[in-house]
Design an enzyme around this catalytic site. Structure first.
Site, PDB file in Angstrom:
ATOM      1  N   LEU A   1      -1.273 -18.990  12.896  1.00 20.04           N
ATOM      2  CA  LEU A   1      -0.472 -19.569  11.816  1.00 20.04           C
ATOM      3  C   LEU A   1       0.972 -19.711  12.286  1.00 20.04           C
ATOM      4  CD1 LEU A   1      -0.281 -20.448   8.804  1.00 20.04           C
ATOM      5  CD2 LEU A   1       0.321 -18.074   8.296  1.00 20.04           C
TER       6      LEU A   1
ATOM      7  N   HIS B   1       5.978  -6.521  12.339  1.00 20.41           N
ATOM      8  CA  HIS B   1       7.232  -7.160  12.738  1.00 20.41           C
ATOM      9  C   HIS B   1       7.912  -7.711  11.485  1.00 20.41           C
ATOM     10  CE1 HIS B   1       9.946 -10.006  14.727  1.00 20.41           C
ATOM     11  NE2 HIS B   1       9.712  -9.367  15.863  1.00 20.41           N
TER      12      HIS B   1
END
Length: 339
Positions: free
Chosen positions: A126, A230
């Site tokens: 993605l 992250h």
């Protein structure tokens, strides 16, 4: 108009640019021309083949701005991971140590290398270019995959997973990987991640620790990032959690990022999507936005638009222009999902 469609051979240059822009940690798109050509060819074959049960198909799609012809994003779904190449994870577990003699009981967290997700479908690849990260474009690109899963469920594993990018710095260094590099692999995180993306995974079986790893013996910096994502990945994780995805104690073997999972039929957007019959005409004014897809495989198309969808009817009005973009005609079906 932004349209999601299967990737084609002439999308190579755009895919290569996306691979360069995606940066470290985007394992599924290494900057390697041969591999990207191979991924495109594999996707084209997957969209066109007849499937009795999921195996090693990969459905890679792109987001095209039809006004400019530019490819501005990509998304993908793996039908069943680990069927051709080993698919590794660490499984978090607990070992209990207890002595009545000294009256001491300890619970120690462990990491064990495993292939537990073999056969699961995977949401992957993605990416949306910076200038298009607005107006719910990212949400549409990501959630459109659930319409594809709902329509073609038999082509995918019963469990759907997504690997979340773990913590690393701006140079791509992972605190979790540092101990592995020092004591086992001997190559840096970026190189290991790149080799993994190329499918060259033999070194994992050869060099990864074969016995459970005691988390308490890892450096504190490594311990802190196990199961953490992250910062740039937090919005994607929040979206998946809203769909019903949960981490069941599996993390990435390189950066320690969590892997989340959900049964395909339990995904909220899969359950809530609806099949409607198309009527052509003037679309009624409404502020309710929907993700819309056709029900075709090889010529899959998806986009978003404001639709008037009533609970008491299975029909919906599309303009001729929108219907043409979706490759549907009067009387054919589309699948819709409220944005």
């Amino acid at each position: 108009m932004l349209i999601i469609r299967p990737i084609r051979g002439n999308d190579f240059e755009a895919l290569y640019q996306i691979a360069e822009e995606s940066g470290h940690g985007f394992t599924s798109l290494p900057v390697n021309a041969d591999l990207l050509h191979s991924k495109i060819a594999r996707a084209e074959a997957s969209f066109s083949k007849s499937v009795d049960e999921p195996f090693d198909e990969g459905y890679l799609m792109v987001l095209e701005d039809t006004d400019t012809g530019e490819v501005v994003g990509t998304c993908g779904i793996e039908a069943a991971v680990g069927m051709e190449d080993a698919f590794y994870h660490y499984r978090l577990g607990t070992e209990v140590y207890h002595s009545e003699q000294i009256d001491v009981r300890n619970e120690v967290e462990t990491l064990t290398l495993c292939h537990d997700y073999t056969g699961a479908a995977e949401l992957c690849t993605l990416f949306l270019r910076d200038s298009y990260r607005k107006d719910n474009n990212g949400r549409m690109l990501s959630r459109s995959r659930f319409l594809f899963l709902a329509q073609h469920a038999a082509r995918f594993g019963e469990t759907v997973i997504a690997e979340m990018r773990g913590v690393s710095d701006e140079e791509g260094n992972s605190p979790f990987y540092a101990w592995l590099q020092q004591h086992f692999l001997g190559i840096d995180f970026i190189q290991a991640d790149y080799l993994s993306g190329l499918g060259k995974k033999a070194f994992m079986a050869e060099m990864m620790p074969r016995n459970p790893v005691y988390v308490c013996l890892l450096p504190e910096a490594a311990q802190k990032v196990i199961g953490e994502v992250h910062a740039n990945t937090r919005p994607a994780l929040n979206l998946l959690q809203a769909e019903g995805f949960r981490c069941r104690g599996y993390v990435d073997i390189f950066d320690g990022g969590p892997t989340v999972e959900c049964r395909l039929n339990d995904i909220r957007s899969v359950r809530e999507s609806r099949l409607l019959t198309v009527r052509l005409g003037v679309m009624p004014a409404t502020n309710t936005s929907y993700i819309i897809s056709n029900t075709i495989l090889a010529d899959y198309r998806a986009t978003s638009a404001n639709l008037l969808v009533a609970a008491d009817t299975d029909e919906v009005v599309l303009s001729p222009e929108l219907a043409a973009a979706l490759l549907v005609a009067e009387g054919e079906q589309i699948r819709v999902l409220a944005m």
